[in-house]
Design an enzyme around this catalytic site. Sequence first.
Site, PDB file in Angstrom:
ATOM      1  N   HIS A 114      32.982   7.937  39.097  1.00 30.11           N
ATOM      2  CA  HIS A 114      31.667   8.004  38.434  1.00 30.11           C
ATOM      3  C   HIS A 114      31.785   8.713  37.094  1.00 30.11           C
ATOM      4  CE1 HIS A 114      29.796   6.499  42.089  1.00 30.11           C
ATOM      5  NE2 HIS A 114      30.574   7.336  42.749  1.00 30.11           N
ATOM      6  N   ARG A 121      40.986  46.495  34.374  1.00 29.25           N
ATOM      7  CA  ARG A 121      39.573  46.108  34.395  1.00 29.25           C
ATOM      8  C   ARG A 121      39.157  45.359  33.134  1.00 29.25           C
ATOM      9  NH1 ARG A 121      36.566  49.886  37.838  1.00 29.25           N
ATOM     10  NH2 ARG A 121      34.810  49.700  36.438  1.00 29.25           N
ATOM     11  N   CYS A 136      34.301  48.358  31.763  1.00 26.89           N
ATOM     12  CA  CYS A 136      34.614  49.691  31.242  1.00 26.89           C
ATOM     13  C   CYS A 136      35.095  50.597  32.372  1.00 26.89           C
ATOM     14  CB  CYS A 136      33.347  50.304  30.659  1.00 26.89           C
ATOM     15  SG  CYS A 136      32.509  49.224  29.529  1.00 26.89           S
ATOM     16  N   GLU A 174      38.503  25.774  42.979  1.00 28.76           N
ATOM     17  CA  GLU A 174      39.217  27.057  42.875  1.00 28.76           C
ATOM     18  C   GLU A 174      40.530  26.892  42.117  1.00 28.76           C
ATOM     19  OE1 GLU A 174      38.495  29.971  43.079  1.00 28.76           O
ATOM     20  OE2 GLU A 174      40.383  31.050  43.284  1.00 28.76           O
ATOM     21  N   ASN A 209      29.095  53.424  31.237  1.00 29.39           N
ATOM     22  CA  ASN A 209      29.257  52.019  31.673  1.00 29.39           C
ATOM     23  C   ASN A 209      27.862  51.492  31.948  1.00 29.39           C
ATOM     24  OD1 ASN A 209      31.984  52.387  31.599  1.00 29.39           O
ATOM     25  ND2 ASN A 209      32.317  52.337  33.804  1.00 29.39           N
ATOM     26  N   GLY A 210      27.599  50.238  31.547  1.00 32.20           N
ATOM     27  CA  GLY A 210      26.281  49.650  31.803  1.00 32.20           C
ATOM     28  C   GLY A 210      25.599  49.290  30.492  1.00 32.20           C
ATOM     29  N   GLU A 244      41.425  30.086  33.840  1.00 36.80           N
ATOM     30  CA  GLU A 244      41.132  31.483  33.487  1.00 36.80           C
ATOM     31  C   GLU A 244      42.380  32.271  33.109  1.00 36.80           C
ATOM     32  OE1 GLU A 244      39.508  34.218  36.374  1.00 36.80           O
ATOM     33  OE2 GLU A 244      40.370  33.087  38.008  1.00 36.80           O
ATOM     34  N   TRP A 250      34.551  47.850  27.241  1.00 37.82           N
ATOM     35  CA  TRP A 250      34.531  46.395  27.102  1.00 37.82           C
ATOM     36  C   TRP A 250      33.232  46.107  26.380  1.00 37.82           C
ATOM     37  CZ3 TRP A 250      32.188  42.019  30.003  1.00 37.82           C
ATOM     38  CH2 TRP A 250      32.882  40.825  29.813  1.00 37.82           C
ATOM     39  N   LYS A 288      41.430  28.878  38.661  1.00 33.53           N
ATOM     40  CA  LYS A 288      42.660  29.690  38.523  1.00 33.53           C
ATOM     41  C   LYS A 288      43.396  29.294  37.254  1.00 33.53           C
ATOM     42  CE  LYS A 288      42.055  32.444  40.538  1.00 33.53           C
ATOM     43  NZ  LYS A 288      40.773  32.416  41.113  1.00 33.53           N
ATOM     44  N   LYS A 313      37.727  42.245  35.414  1.00 33.70           N
ATOM     45  CA  LYS A 313      37.930  42.108  36.856  1.00 33.70           C
ATOM     46  C   LYS A 313      36.599  42.124  37.598  1.00 33.70           C
ATOM     47  CE  LYS A 313      39.869  41.634  40.756  1.00 33.70           C
ATOM     48  NZ  LYS A 313      40.278  40.235  41.102  1.00 33.70           N
TER      49      LYS A 313
HETATM   50  C1  AGP Z   1      37.969  34.699  39.868  1.00 36.80           C
HETATM   51  O1  AGP Z   1      39.363  34.515  39.674  1.00 36.80           O
HETATM   52  C2  AGP Z   1      37.312  35.406  38.712  1.00 36.80           C
HETATM   53  N1  AGP Z   1      37.968  36.609  38.375  1.00 36.80           N
HETATM   54  C3  AGP Z   1      35.822  35.543  38.866  1.00 36.80           C
HETATM   55  O2  AGP Z   1      35.282  34.241  38.967  1.00 36.80           O
HETATM   56  C4  AGP Z   1      35.334  36.346  40.102  1.00 36.80           C
HETATM   57  O3  AGP Z   1      35.582  35.631  41.282  1.00 36.80           O
HETATM   58  C5  AGP Z   1      33.819  36.543  39.965  1.00 36.80           C
HETATM   59  O4  AGP Z   1      33.573  37.303  38.799  1.00 36.80           O
HETATM   60  C6  AGP Z   1      33.182  37.238  41.185  1.00 36.80           C
HETATM   61  O5  AGP Z   1      33.736  38.525  41.334  1.00 36.80           O
HETATM   62  P1  AGP Z   1      33.428  39.329  42.710  1.00 36.80           P
HETATM   63  O6  AGP Z   1      34.021  38.521  43.832  1.00 36.80           O
HETATM   64  O7  AGP Z   1      34.070  40.657  42.525  1.00 36.80           O
HETATM   65  O8  AGP Z   1      31.943  39.424  42.838  1.00 36.80           O
END
Ligand code: AGP
Length: 608
Positions: free
Chosen positions: A504, A27, A2, A481, A100-101, A488, A74, A485, A603
Amino acid sequence: MCGIVGYVGPRIATPMLIEGLKRMEYRGYDSAGVALLGDDGVDLRRAKGKIAALESTVATRPIEGTTGIGHTRWATHGAPSEKNAHPQRDCTGTIAVVHNGIIENYTVLRKRLIEAGHVFKSDTDTEVLAHLIEAAFKGNLEEAVTEALNLVEGTYGIAVISSQDPDKIVAARKGSPLLIGLGDGENYVASDVAAILQHTRQVVYLDDGEMAVLTPTTYRVFDLEANDVPKNVNRIDWDLEQIEKGGFEHFMLKEIFEQPQTIENTMRGRLVTEEGFSKLGGLNLTKQEMLDLEHIIITACGTSWHSALIGKLMIEDLARIRVDVEYASEFRYRNPIVDDKSLCVVISQSGETADTLAAMREAKRRGAKTLGLVNVVGSTIAREDDGGIYLHAGPEIGVASTKAFTSQVIALTLLTLKLARLRALSVEKGRAIAQAMEALPAQVQQILENAAAVEAIADRFRDATNFLYLGRGYNFPVALEGALKLKEISYIHAEGYPAAEMKHGPIALIDENMPVVFIAPHDSVFEKVVSNISEVKARGGRVIVITSREEPSLAGKIDFEIRIPETIDMLYPVLAVVPLQLLAYYIAAKRGLNVDQPRNLAKSVTVE
Ligand code: AGP
């Protein structure tokens, strides 16, 4: 997550509230709204979906006022809808709240308020706050908000306005970021500096347990016991164009192409190449404390957890200190072995990830020193850790983390140099590492100049339904990683695996429809990976190989090759990840997906 924005001053607030919400679109959200003080109470305009829907609502039914608050939501409690969008109002319609929260005891509070005659119109936890403030209101808004918040359990960043106590905004934070923007005869509140940067660069970050009252010409910060709290005013150096796309189609692509510069920025002023070590001003660890370290925990989430795995390999290899890497969400709820000989390294781009913040606090409670590797200056983790290394990667807007990852690996390398040169690492080896680091920006640039080759491969696999990413040693986390990528932002299922683990189980997946990406630079385990490539080819798999040189042993085994420059083993992740970032980006873009704001994602995950 949010977004919150608020304004109090001489100007009509509506356009800047909406503009501020737009600056926070990245966000992730599913509804939006604004509230302004009008002649007969607080006027609301809200809409489900994107801010464009809110804009058309405002165009149809204009709303004006010089004190206002806005929110992008959100959904956590209550489905995305107009009635569940913020701002939320009290029964009288004279008090409005954005939040927010999560209010964890909202069910109990809601029941108590309904029994007292309050009428609820939404399914949100936030509306409870509006009615609590109404119940406590005796003419002074900040006093009513304070009384209300003393009843609340959970996390919040809030902004409140009331037509019964006009020309002011009351703000409060506990677990969700909030800042004040200081203008000339006008003031702002926001959850993200991007929302107000075009109006002011002077900001005051609120800490947990703090409140603020803003009028057009004054601001006061105090705690829940109404004691004034002295605060520093920070100057924000980021320019809006840094936050804009800079000519790229998406923020994510811009941020991938920024990496030569951001890697440089992370190293700037911190490498003493001749001596083969690093200067890290913010560690807040004495030399003796670093020498006494017996155990390091690195805790993080998502991409940051992947860089943590690389940090473990580096630190154990060169500094000979035992390192445990922990998912923050797991660490915070188990009974870990942590003591005052432990250092808890916390990696977070946003510095606001709830699980990571909670894990850091748990480690502190158990006596560990904490060290934050954070990108966002002034973020909660950065202000609560005992010491830190800022990534200096600039704002990362794309939800999929790219430049932050490579900067995290650089920061971990700097930390490794620092610790290792106090112990077993010779100046020659330290110097070789430092020199290899200095070569990275140009080497990443070289990879980026070959982006079209990666795009062509993306074209071939844009309709794949599954991917496998395989790597060994320093490149196993890179496989994880690369898979993250892809999944997501393209929504294609992808798994990262240690290359040797494939036999395995996962090898059963191999067929001509399963693209397999091997991270196989010419490092100490290269020959082993070549064997794994042969195993995949023998089963009809299609192989995409990231490698660093022409290699006879690979002849006839590669369907698609992506070349990267040569470097030392521990730094291959910085180079090998770039083609994987590009591959994921181009596949997602070719699938016509919302690359910067993928579905279901935010984000910064500031709720657990
Ligand atoms: C990574 O591409 C994602 N957006 C997500 O896994 C992110 O790395 C994770 O939420 C951690 O975020 P931060 O580094 O801001 O703590």
